[in-house]
Design a protein around this motif. Structure first.
Motif, short mmCIF file in Angstrom:
data_model
loop_
_atom_site.label_atom_id
_atom_site.label_comp_id
_atom_site.label_asym_id
_atom_site.label_seq_id
_atom_site.Cartn_x
_atom_site.Cartn_y
_atom_site.Cartn_z
N LEU A 1 0.82 -1.12 -0.20
CA LEU A 1 0.08 -0.04 -0.30
C LEU A 1 1.14 1.20 0.15
O LEU A 1 0.58 2.27 -0.41
N PRO A 2 2.11 1.12 0.38
CA PRO A 2 2.46 2.22 0.61
C PRO A 2 3.21 2.52 -0.46
O PRO A 2 3.31 4.32 -1.41
N LEU A 3 3.44 1.94 -1.34
CA LEU A 3 3.68 2.59 -2.62
C LEU A 3 2.69 2.27 -3.93
O LEU A 3 2.81 3.80 -4.21
N ILE A 4 1.97 2.25 -3.32
CA ILE A 4 0.74 2.28 -4.63
C ILE A 4 0.20 3.45 -4.14
O ILE A 4 -0.06 4.43 -4.81
N ALA A 5 0.52 4.08 -2.84
CA ALA A 5 -0.57 5.49 -2.90
C ALA A 5 0.38 6.99 -3.13
O ALA A 5 0.14 8.07 -3.11
N VAL A 6 2.16 6.46 -3.40
CA VAL A 6 2.65 7.64 -4.01
C VAL A 6 2.34 7.64 -5.58
O VAL A 6 3.79 8.29 -6.11
N VAL A 7 2.06 7.46 -6.60
CA VAL A 7 1.69 7.03 -7.35
C VAL A 7 1.79 8.45 -7.88
O VAL A 7 0.54 8.75 -7.89
N PRO A 8 1.91 9.12 -8.49
CA PRO A 8 1.60 10.61 -8.81
C PRO A 8 0.66 10.78 -9.89
O PRO A 8 0.36 10.01 -10.79
N GLY A 9 -0.20 11.58 -9.27
CA GLY A 9 -1.96 11.51 -10.18
C GLY A 9 -2.59 10.91 -10.08
O GLY A 9 -3.49 10.98 -11.45
N ARG A 10 -2.58 9.99 -9.56
CA ARG A 10 -3.63 9.20 -9.61
C ARG A 10 -3.81 7.89 -8.36
O ARG A 10 -3.06 8.59 -7.01
N ARG A 11 -4.77 7.46 -8.52
CA ARG A 11 -5.43 7.18 -6.87
C ARG A 11 -6.66 5.81 -7.27
O ARG A 11 -7.10 5.72 -7.74
N TRP A 12 -6.54 4.80 -6.54
CA TRP A 12 -6.61 3.94 -6.59
C TRP A 12 -7.97 3.33 -6.26
O TRP A 12 -8.10 4.44 -4.72
N LEU A 13 -8.80 3.35 -6.60
CA LEU A 13 -10.64 3.27 -6.67
C LEU A 13 -10.97 1.55 -5.80
O LEU A 13 -11.77 2.00 -5.04
N ARG A 14 -10.23 0.29 -6.88
CA ARG A 14 -11.09 -0.57 -5.80
C ARG A 14 -9.25 -1.16 -5.95
O ARG A 14 -8.80 -1.43 -6.80
N ALA A 15 -9.55 -2.67 -4.95
CA ALA A 15 -8.20 -3.38 -5.23
C ALA A 15 -9.32 -4.90 -4.94
O ALA A 15 -9.73 -5.01 -4.33
N ASP A 16 -8.67 -5.53 -6.43
CA ASP A 16 -9.31 -7.63 -6.16
C ASP A 16 -7.93 -8.06 -5.60
O ASP A 16 -7.07 -8.22 -6.60
N LEU A 17 -8.12 -8.59 -4.25
CA LEU A 17 -6.93 -9.61 -3.92
C LEU A 17 -6.97 -11.11 -4.76
O LEU A 17 -6.61 -11.66 -3.85
N ARG A 18 -8.54 -11.34 -5.14
CA ARG A 18 -8.42 -11.98 -5.35
C ARG A 18 -7.86 -12.94 -6.31
O ARG A 18 -8.53 -13.70 -6.76
N TYR A 19 -6.08 -13.27 -6.51
CA TYR A 19 -5.58 -13.61 -7.18
C TYR A 19 -4.47 -14.20 -6.32
O TYR A 19 -4.27 -13.73 -4.94
N SER A 20 -3.92 -15.61 -6.90
CA SER A 20 -2.88 -16.88 -5.85
C SER A 20 -1.52 -15.69 -5.52
O SER A 20 -1.18 -16.13 -4.55
N ASN A 21 -1.08 -15.14 -6.49
CA ASN A 21 0.08 -14.06 -6.17
C ASN A 21 0.46 -12.93 -6.74
O ASN A 21 1.42 -11.80 -7.05
N GLY A 22 -0.38 -12.28 -6.75
CA GLY A 22 -1.11 -10.25 -6.94
C GLY A 22 -2.46 -10.22 -6.52
O GLY A 22 -3.57 -10.39 -5.89
N PHE A 23 -2.55 -8.75 -7.26
CA PHE A 23 -3.62 -8.60 -7.31
C PHE A 23 -3.72 -6.99 -8.33
O PHE A 23 -2.86 -7.37 -8.68
N ALA A 24 -5.15 -6.64 -8.57
CA ALA A 24 -5.77 -6.10 -9.26
C ALA A 24 -6.06 -4.84 -9.16
O ALA A 24 -6.76 -5.17 -7.80
N LEU A 25 -5.73 -3.19 -9.35
CA LEU A 25 -6.29 -1.98 -9.30
C LEU A 25 -7.02 -1.52 -9.84
O LEU A 25 -7.09 -1.36 -11.40
N LYS A 26 -7.91 -0.12 -10.01
CA LYS A 26 -9.16 0.02 -10.44
C LYS A 26 -8.20 1.77 -9.96
O LYS A 26 -8.69 1.35 -9.17
N TRP A 27 -7.84 2.71 -11.24
CA TRP A 27 -7.43 3.63 -11.14
C TRP A 27 -8.77 5.04 -11.05
O TRP A 27 -9.40 4.35 -12.01
#
Length: 243
Positions: free
Chosen positions: A203-229
């Motif tokens: 989460l700290p890495l996601i929060a510092v992406v310039p000019g972008r804000r994540w809206l939804r995180a999908d953790l239903r993956y075995s080795n990662g996650f998907a983000l909607k920006w």
């Protein structure tokens, strides 16, 4: 015949003694001679007051001290909104003692209930909205699991300025979270706490992406996650390998 008359005399005399007592105890007579004159109400009140308590018990006081139905009084008080527990007793010669314990709401539950700080579900007063309380969704049997998930999520995300506003457990056992800042986290059914820990580390890495804000995180993956920006010029879904 003499024995019969003696027996009848004894029965008649006994009735003369017993019937007046029964009449008083059942409120058939002398209710004004032994009235209940005082209510002694104890409790820490935040949602109800003594006037509500008095109004609920008033119809029963007309029976008088001896015939006062304590069980009926207790049922009437427990039926009041916010009342968790009641103890009633009579004190000679004219006092009704009432001890009331209120529910303390810890969370909203579903669309029509509240969850107390003792883990008890109780009816939510009509029109009540309290944005300061977390909102839980699930079956009544899931109270303990939902509360535990909320505590774990707060411990993981709270230090990162993400306060949990909602926890939902679907009928199929799938978890999801809503933060007070508006983001949604779809956790899923399999290994939910492992996936939340993994996401919290990123989460700290996601929060510092310039000019972008994540809206939804999908953790239903075995080795990662998907983000909607939020940024319309950015891809709406992005896979992030978190292994």
């Amino acid at each position: 015949m003499t024995d019969f008359l003696r027996a009848m005399t004894w029965v008649f005399a006994s009735l003369l003694l017993i019937l007046p007592v029964l009449a008083v105890l059942n409120g058939w007579l002398a209710t004004q001679q032994w009235p209940v004159r005082r209510l002694h109400v104890q409790g820490e009140f935040a949602q109800i007051d003594e006037a509500q308590v008095s109004e609920a018990v008033m119809p029963y006081l007309e029976k008088g001290f001896f015939a006062l139905p304590l069980e009926d009084v207790q049922r009437a008080l427990v039926a009041l909104p916010w009342v968790a527990d009641v103890h009633v007793s009579k004190r000679w010669p004219d006092v009704l003692d009432i001890q009331v314990r209120e529910h303390r709401a810890a969370a909203l539950w579903g669309e029509s209930q509240l969850l107390s700080d003792r883990g008890v579900l109780f009816p939510r007063p009509a029109g009540m909205r309290d944005e300061s309380l977390p909102h839980f969704h699930g079956q009544p049997r899931d109270v303990e699991s939902v509360v535990a998930m909320y505590a774990d999520a707060q411990r993981l995300f709270g230090p990162q300025q993400r306060q949990v506003a909602q926890v939902r457990l679907s009928g199929r056992g799938s978890w999801s979270l809503n933060f007070r800042t508006g983001e949604v986290v779809m956790v899923g059914r399999s290994e939910p706490r492992l996936k939340m820990r993994r996401f919290a580390r990123s989460l700290p890495l996601i929060a510092v992406v310039p000019g972008r804000r994540w809206l939804r995180a999908d953790l239903r993956y075995s080795n990662g996650f998907a983000l909607k920006w939020s940024a319309p010029e950015s891809p709406t879904e992005r896979e992030m390998d978190n292994t």
